[in-house]
Design a protein around this motif. Structure first.
Motif, mmCIF file in Angstrom:
data_model
loop_
_atom_site.group_PDB
_atom_site.id
_atom_site.type_symbol
_atom_site.label_atom_id
_atom_site.label_comp_id
_atom_site.label_asym_id
_atom_site.label_seq_id
_atom_site.Cartn_x
_atom_site.Cartn_y
_atom_site.Cartn_z
ATOM 1 N N GLU A 19 0.819 -1.215 0.000
ATOM 2 C CA GLU A 19 0.000 0.000 0.000
ATOM 3 C C GLU A 19 0.853 1.264 0.000
ATOM 4 N N CYS A 20 1.954 1.240 0.745
ATOM 5 C CA CYS A 20 2.745 2.453 0.916
ATOM 6 C C CYS A 20 3.337 2.947 -0.391
ATOM 7 N N VAL A 21 3.415 2.065 -1.382
ATOM 8 C CA VAL A 21 3.959 2.490 -2.668
ATOM 9 C C VAL A 21 3.046 3.527 -3.303
ATOM 10 N N GLU A 22 1.761 3.314 -3.176
ATOM 11 C CA GLU A 22 0.781 4.237 -3.751
ATOM 12 C C GLU A 22 0.580 5.455 -2.863
ATOM 13 N N ASP A 23 0.525 5.185 -1.580
ATOM 14 C CA ASP A 23 0.155 6.259 -0.662
ATOM 15 C C ASP A 23 1.169 6.369 0.477
ATOM 16 N N THR A 24 1.927 7.429 0.414
ATOM 17 C CA THR A 24 3.014 7.629 1.371
ATOM 18 C C THR A 24 2.504 7.731 2.809
ATOM 19 N N LYS A 25 1.288 8.198 2.928
ATOM 20 C CA LYS A 25 0.749 8.386 4.272
ATOM 21 C C LYS A 25 0.547 7.058 5.001
ATOM 22 N N PHE A 26 0.593 6.000 4.235
ATOM 23 C CA PHE A 26 0.296 4.696 4.816
ATOM 24 C C PHE A 26 1.292 4.277 5.887
ATOM 25 N N CYS A 27 2.517 4.753 5.762
ATOM 26 C CA CYS A 27 3.549 4.386 6.736
ATOM 27 C C CYS A 27 4.452 5.588 6.939
ATOM 28 N N GLU A 28 4.714 5.897 8.178
ATOM 29 C CA GLU A 28 5.472 7.128 8.449
ATOM 30 C C GLU A 28 6.937 7.032 8.010
ATOM 31 N N ARG A 29 7.411 5.794 7.890
ATOM 32 C CA ARG A 29 8.798 5.640 7.453
ATOM 33 C C ARG A 29 8.920 5.688 5.924
ATOM 34 N N ALA A 30 7.779 5.747 5.256
ATOM 35 C CA ALA A 30 7.748 5.564 3.801
ATOM 36 C C ALA A 30 8.795 6.387 3.039
ATOM 37 N N GLU A 31 8.933 7.643 3.407
ATOM 38 C CA GLU A 31 9.834 8.520 2.664
ATOM 39 C C GLU A 31 11.248 7.948 2.567
ATOM 40 N N ASP A 32 11.721 7.445 3.676
ATOM 41 C CA ASP A 32 13.115 6.989 3.723
ATOM 42 C C ASP A 32 13.278 5.496 3.458
ATOM 43 N N CYS A 33 12.160 4.800 3.270
ATOM 44 C CA CYS A 33 12.216 3.336 3.274
ATOM 45 C C CYS A 33 12.772 2.790 1.966
ATOM 46 N N VAL A 34 13.915 2.123 2.062
ATOM 47 C CA VAL A 34 14.489 1.563 0.843
ATOM 48 C C VAL A 34 13.694 0.356 0.372
ATOM 49 N N ALA A 35 13.086 -0.355 1.305
ATOM 50 C CA ALA A 35 12.250 -1.491 0.918
ATOM 51 C C ALA A 35 11.113 -1.006 0.019
ATOM 52 N N ARG A 36 10.514 0.076 0.454
ATOM 53 C CA ARG A 36 9.425 0.649 -0.354
ATOM 54 C C ARG A 36 9.891 0.984 -1.770
ATOM 55 N N GLN A 37 11.099 1.529 -1.852
ATOM 56 C CA GLN A 37 11.667 1.847 -3.161
ATOM 57 C C GLN A 37 11.720 0.609 -4.056
ATOM 58 N N VAL A 38 12.125 -0.493 -3.456
ATOM 59 C CA VAL A 38 12.227 -1.737 -4.216
ATOM 60 C C VAL A 38 10.862 -2.139 -4.756
ATOM 61 N N TRP A 39 9.868 -2.137 -3.877
ATOM 62 C CA TRP A 39 8.534 -2.554 -4.317
ATOM 63 C C TRP A 39 7.987 -1.605 -5.367
ATOM 64 N N ALA A 40 8.349 -0.331 -5.241
ATOM 65 C CA ALA A 40 7.908 0.632 -6.244
ATOM 66 C C ALA A 40 8.520 0.286 -7.599
ATOM 67 N N GLN A 41 9.789 -0.085 -7.590
ATOM 68 C CA GLN A 41 10.441 -0.476 -8.840
ATOM 69 C C GLN A 41 9.755 -1.689 -9.461
ATOM 70 N N VAL A 42 9.495 -2.677 -8.593
ATOM 71 C CA VAL A 42 8.858 -3.907 -9.078
ATOM 72 C C VAL A 42 7.485 -3.589 -9.670
ATOM 73 N N GLN A 43 6.734 -2.812 -8.923
ATOM 74 C CA GLN A 43 5.387 -2.473 -9.357
ATOM 75 C C GLN A 43 5.391 -1.745 -10.697
ATOM 76 N N LYS A 44 6.332 -0.840 -10.841
ATOM 77 C CA LYS A 44 6.421 -0.098 -12.098
ATOM 78 C C LYS A 44 6.763 -1.044 -13.249
ATOM 79 N N ALA A 45 7.635 -1.990 -12.979
ATOM 80 C CA ALA A 45 8.030 -2.934 -14.020
ATOM 81 C C ALA A 45 6.824 -3.738 -14.502
ATOM 82 N N ILE A 46 6.017 -4.179 -13.560
ATOM 83 C CA ILE A 46 4.818 -4.935 -13.915
ATOM 84 C C ILE A 46 3.867 -4.069 -14.732
#
Lengths: 144, 144
Positions: B91-118
């Motif tokens: 969820e945090c990939v779409e909506d940053t508000k979902f997790c307060e760590r989202a901005e700095d989260c490298v894990a989130r970055q990874v999932w964002a990359q994967v999601q974009k690829a799909i």
DNA sequence: TGTATAATCTACCAACATAGTAGGAATTGT
DNA sequence: ACAATTCCTACTATGTTGGTAGATTATACA
């Protein structure tokens, strides 16, 4: 197509281990606290990561977990496979025998494309990359 | 990360509808037979595709289903979203508000990359493309 | 107008996976 | 000895998936 918490938490945990270096172990309790994951649930995830050979454990007092290999030798695709249970969208993509229509199936082609796209991303990233990214973020936050 | 049968069957069904053209309707029974899917289950899937506006139905005798739009105007990403329920890994990939760590989260970055690829893959393919691919396959089978 | 053929609607259900929780045993540093 | 850890086994609530069943409505055609 949502990721399980197993994969999400597991990745965050192993990233934290990677950031912690390979000198001293990090305790489940510490990871659970900083990642806000239940200690008991994280135990299970660490067991998975341990049996897959990504991390090693030190039991007893002052024990904990450390990466078993150098972070630049651990690709995200490996970690993902171990946690999520293989990047496979549909069985027939991997094994043509799974469905007799597989050869001609355009749907299968699509899933194969998707699967490859996912794999390509995850294979291109190592834990070391993520450690570096995290460092960069912190530096830019402090505006050095 | 496996696809649900809902998505797999649904895609195969709508591909068959695309192949059937927009002149005459195709019955659930016929699709179910050729795709080896339970009629009753396929009913559900068609209902989903209909309420999303991809197909339209003709009730009664000689009725059935047809594409509601031209096959080159239906992107797989749309169909996928409707069946699988949005291409979102976390969820945090779409909506940053979902997790307060989202901005700095490298894990989130990874999932964002994967999601974009799909998404990139699925957005680049229309039903028309698949119809064409299927035609090519059949032609090469007959060795024209 | 009757009948067969379809889609439509509502309801139900079994099996499985997910996301945990609980409690204790084994191991180790101090 | 004791505290801090991992390790092991078992249990459980909840939701999702992949259906099934049966009645209802709409339409074509004879």
């Amino acid at each position: 197509m949502k990721l399980s918490t197993r994969t999400r938490y597991g990745l965050r945990a192993i990233i934290e281990l990677a950031e912690n270096g390979r000198e001293a172990p990090l305790q489940i309790k510490a990871i659970a606290r900083s990642q806000e994951i239940s200690v008991k649930y994280l135990e299970q995830l660490m067991t998975i990561l341990r049996s897959a050979g990504f991390v090693r454990s030190i039991r007893g007092s002052k024990g904990g977990y450390m990466l078993a290999r150098s972070p630049n030798q651990i690709k995200l695709s490996d970690v993902f496979d171990c946690l999520e249970g293989h990047v496979t969208t549909v069985e027939c993509v991997e094994d043509t025998k799974f469905c007799e229509r597989a050869e001609d199936c355009v749907a299968r082609q699509v899933w194969a494309q998707v699967q490859k796209a996912i794999k390509d991303v995850l294979q291109s990233i190592t834990l070391q990359d993520l450690v570096d990214r995290a460092k960069d973020k912190k530096m830019s936050n402090y505006q050095i």
